[in-house]
Design an enzyme around this catalytic site. Sequence first.
Site, short mmCIF file in Angstrom:
data_model
loop_
_atom_site.label_atom_id
_atom_site.label_comp_id
_atom_site.label_asym_id
_atom_site.label_seq_id
_atom_site.Cartn_x
_atom_site.Cartn_y
_atom_site.Cartn_z
N TYR A 30 0.86 -1.18 0.00
CA TYR A 30 0.00 0.00 0.00
C TYR A 30 0.90 1.23 0.00
CZ TYR A 30 0.30 0.22 5.24
OH TYR A 30 0.70 0.29 6.56
N GLU B 264 2.05 -0.74 -6.26
CA GLU B 264 1.64 0.13 -5.15
C GLU B 264 0.14 0.38 -5.27
OE1 GLU B 264 3.09 1.50 -2.57
OE2 GLU B 264 5.26 1.32 -2.92
#
Length: 248
Positions: A25, A89
Amino acid sequence: MEIILSPSPNFDDRKHAVDMLVLHYTGMVTGQAAFDQLRNPEAKVSSHYLLWEDGRVDQMVAEDRRAWHAGVSSWQGDEDLNSRSIGIEIVNGGHDFPQADGTLPPYPAAQIDALIELCHPILAAHDIPQTRIVGHSDIAPLRKQDPGEHFPWVRLARAGIGIWPDTEGADVSGNGLSPGDSSANVRRMQEHLLRIGYGIDLTGTYDERTEAVVRAFQRRWLPERVNGSADTRTLRRIDAIHTLYTAD
């Protein structure tokens, strides 16, 4: 799916063939802040893809190049994981930017739908075993918590991305293991975690690194109890994943 080319200057040449997929994340206040950081030459960080909450995807580094996302890390005895992996990501504030009530921000359904759609061609294009689809916390347990215990690993596994166990694992007697313990059972647990892939020393002592690795394991495989202590349920789950990961 539409992928927007948004090149980052932060990459170099690979030293190994791709055989891993690493999910992160962003851990920043907004997706735009993460987007800017991943393209900032002074930041010296990047990923191959950035996945927004609404399912939009930016490609920042070509898959045949080495993006700078994993940092100091290891898995199944390998290091320089940037050279071996595709990094994604996922825009999510995570532990650094929780919701107002203190809970971790959810991953929207549209975002996970897009992640699944993005992962399938990556896995088709590269020789990535299911046991080498990992979270950042798996490969850097002393430093990282992402993609977090709120990440829907079960849903990905049902879509053919990673593995999820059907059983709790073998029965375990006693009360489990705790930080500070030293015994043959601690060493056996460490051996199982090492064979799964975690970077851990076979000391026979439930030391600080072992506690961090157990916490990372729980974050991935037993997200309702992320405390670093190996109770009997955690030990059964370690046994189940060890069996899955070492099966022929």
